[in-house]
Design an enzyme around this catalytic site. Structure first.
Site: not given
Ligand code: NGQ
Ligand code: ZN
Length: 456
Positions: A56, A58, A61, A82, A121, A207, A210, A232, A269, A320
């Site tokens: 995992h 991104h 980041q 975030r 994303y 994603h 949500r 996630h 997670h 991550d």
């Molecule tokens: C992400 N990261 O997509 O980068 C997410 C944060 C979200 C983690 N969950 C954004 N660690 O989950 O809305």
């Molecule tokens: Zn993530």
């Protein structure tokens, strides 16, 4: 034929001595013999571990690591982090993303990861409009993988809503957004990039519950029916509460009732799962995608690893948000998080088993499954991905087999990784990724300019 000869190597059944491995043209292991001797011309090393999957990532980041460590006016949380992350990604160009991803993959290889799952994303231009090639950014990720030699499973992310109950995606999410039709085209356009890679693979990724609703899940899972599906899930307690409010069910329970969870799935997670969810996830054959350093940094919580493990649940690790990229440290925190909460030692191993081996092998095979990559085991048919430790490093002196691995994971870090091979090709030599200088030079140039734009 040229082969590899290791004084000792970690095979699926345990450590073996005097191991000789040969491979075919595609970089897969053709023969694996133990208690044998080297042939003239063999590449020789004192030890070899199977390559580890980083399931995992991104990548972008990495560029903001350390920029969200200042306390705000109220209590800080995942959600305030975030906001900082959204503000950072607003500024990124395709050149920035490629430069950052190349450094990330270089650091991964140098710490022992030989493949990566990029949960990608950041699709669109800064104003939210699509690039001429919908998969421009995906192409940049693939270019970074190509430059470094890491095996890539690209997971283009489907992101449609801002939250439970189909809340419309908001301004900060404009670069992520696609409707189903555009996502299908993005997936096809991404395939044009991944298919050019020697070790490329394409999956799908709603994603989160949500950002994708329940109706989105079946067609997404069906879009590439033989490839990985990552999501996630249940990372934050607030998200569990919102899911219960919207659906009357907890996230993993809801997901398990909405789709056929199977070994293609990776639930990233899955921090907050109750006993029934732990059982159902373990039984499904899906992978729990644990990201210990990020979960600690973001204040997510601690995964119920002993219960999940007791039910033969499978897992792997990811870095991550890349607050740090270090394989040994990820595995160490996976174990030490349990030690801190349970006030015990040597938690994630069977009686008489070394923790290092239990962690390493379970994460290597689980991670390979999650990415659909033929790695994580030194055996016939697997790709020749090897991690060689510097047995002369002070922290590893006098160690071999299980004590070598335990000493590395519990008292070492990436600095003891000496040589790394992906598909039999050397990608790290004397501890450095082959393209290290060019990659870090380009990263520093891009980051200097980026930070000037951000601070302007
Ligand atoms: C992400 N990261 O997509 O980068 C997410 C944060 C979200 C983690 N969950 C954004 N660690 O989950 O809305
Ligand atoms: Zn993530």
């Amino acid at each position: 034929m040229t082969g590899f000869f290791f004084n000792e190597a970690l095979l699926p059944g345990g450590w073996a001595r005097n191991v000789r491995v040969t491979m075919d043209k595609s970089g897969r292991i053709e023969r694996c013999e133990i208690d044998t001797s080297a042939h003239a011309g063999d590449i020789r090393h004192t030890n070899a571990l199977p390559g580890m999957a980083n399931l995992h990532s991104h990548a972008f980041q990495r560029g903001m690591a350390g920029l969200a460590e200042r306390r705000g006016t109220s209590d800080d949380s995942f959600w305030t982090w975030r906001e900082v992350m959204y503000a950072f990604n607003d500024h990124l160009t395709p050149d920035d993303v490629e430069a950052i991803a190349a450094l990330v993959y270089c650091e991964m290889l140098e710490s022992g990861f030989t493949s990566v799952g990029e949960f990608h994303y950041l699709h669109h231009d800064r104003d939210g409009s699509p690039f001429a090639d919908l998969a421009e950014m995906a192409g940049r990720i693939c270019a970074a993988a190509e430059t470094t030699g890491i095996a890539l499973t690209l997971l283009p992310v489907f992101y449609r809503w801002a939250g439970f109950g189909d809340q419309p995606a908001h301004e900060g999410q404009r670069r992520f957004f696609n409707d189903p039709d555009r996502y299908a085209r993005l997936s096809d356009a991404s395939l044009a990039h991944t298919s050019k890679l020697r070790h490329g693979r394409l999956g799908v990724a709603p994603h989160s519950l949500r950002a994708a609703n329940l109706e989105d899940l079946p067609w997404l899972a069906g879009l590439r029916p033989d490839d990985p599906v990552h999501i996630h899930i249940a990372e934050q307690l607030r998200e569990v509460a919102e899911c219960e409010a919207a659906h009357g069910k907890r996230p993993v329970q809801l997901l398990a009732e909405s789709v056929e969870l199977d070994p293609r799935w990776c639930l990233v997670h899955a921090t907050h799962i109750d006993a029934a969810e732990t059982r159902d996830l373990a039984r499904s054959g899906a992978i729990a995608g644990l990201c210990p350093l990020t979960e600690a940094n973001l204040g997510d919580g601690v995964f119920p690893a002993p219960d999940y493990r007791a039910q033969a649940g499978q897992w792997g690790i990811g870095s991550d948000s890349h607050i740090r990229i270090d394989l040994a440290e990820e595995l160490r925190l996976l174990e030490c998080g349990q030690r801190l909460t349970l006030r015990q030692r040597n938690v994630l191993a069977e009686p008489d088993q070394h923790v290092g081996r239990a962690l390493y092998q379970s994460c290597a095979t689980g991670g390979a499954q999650a990415l659909g990559q033929p790695t994580g085991r030194i055996e016939i048919g697997a790709r020749a991905d090897f991690v060689v430790l510097d047995s002369k490093a002070p922290v590893l002196t006098g160690r071999s087999s299980d004590t070598l691995l335990d000493s590395w994971l519990f008292s070492g870090d990436g600095r003891q990784v000496e040589t790394v091979y992906v598909g039999g090709e050397r990608v790290v030599e004397a501890g450095s990724c082959l393209a290290r200088d060019m990659i870090s030079g380009r990263y520093c140039d891009r980051l200097t300019q980026l930070m000037q734009r951000i601070n302007a």
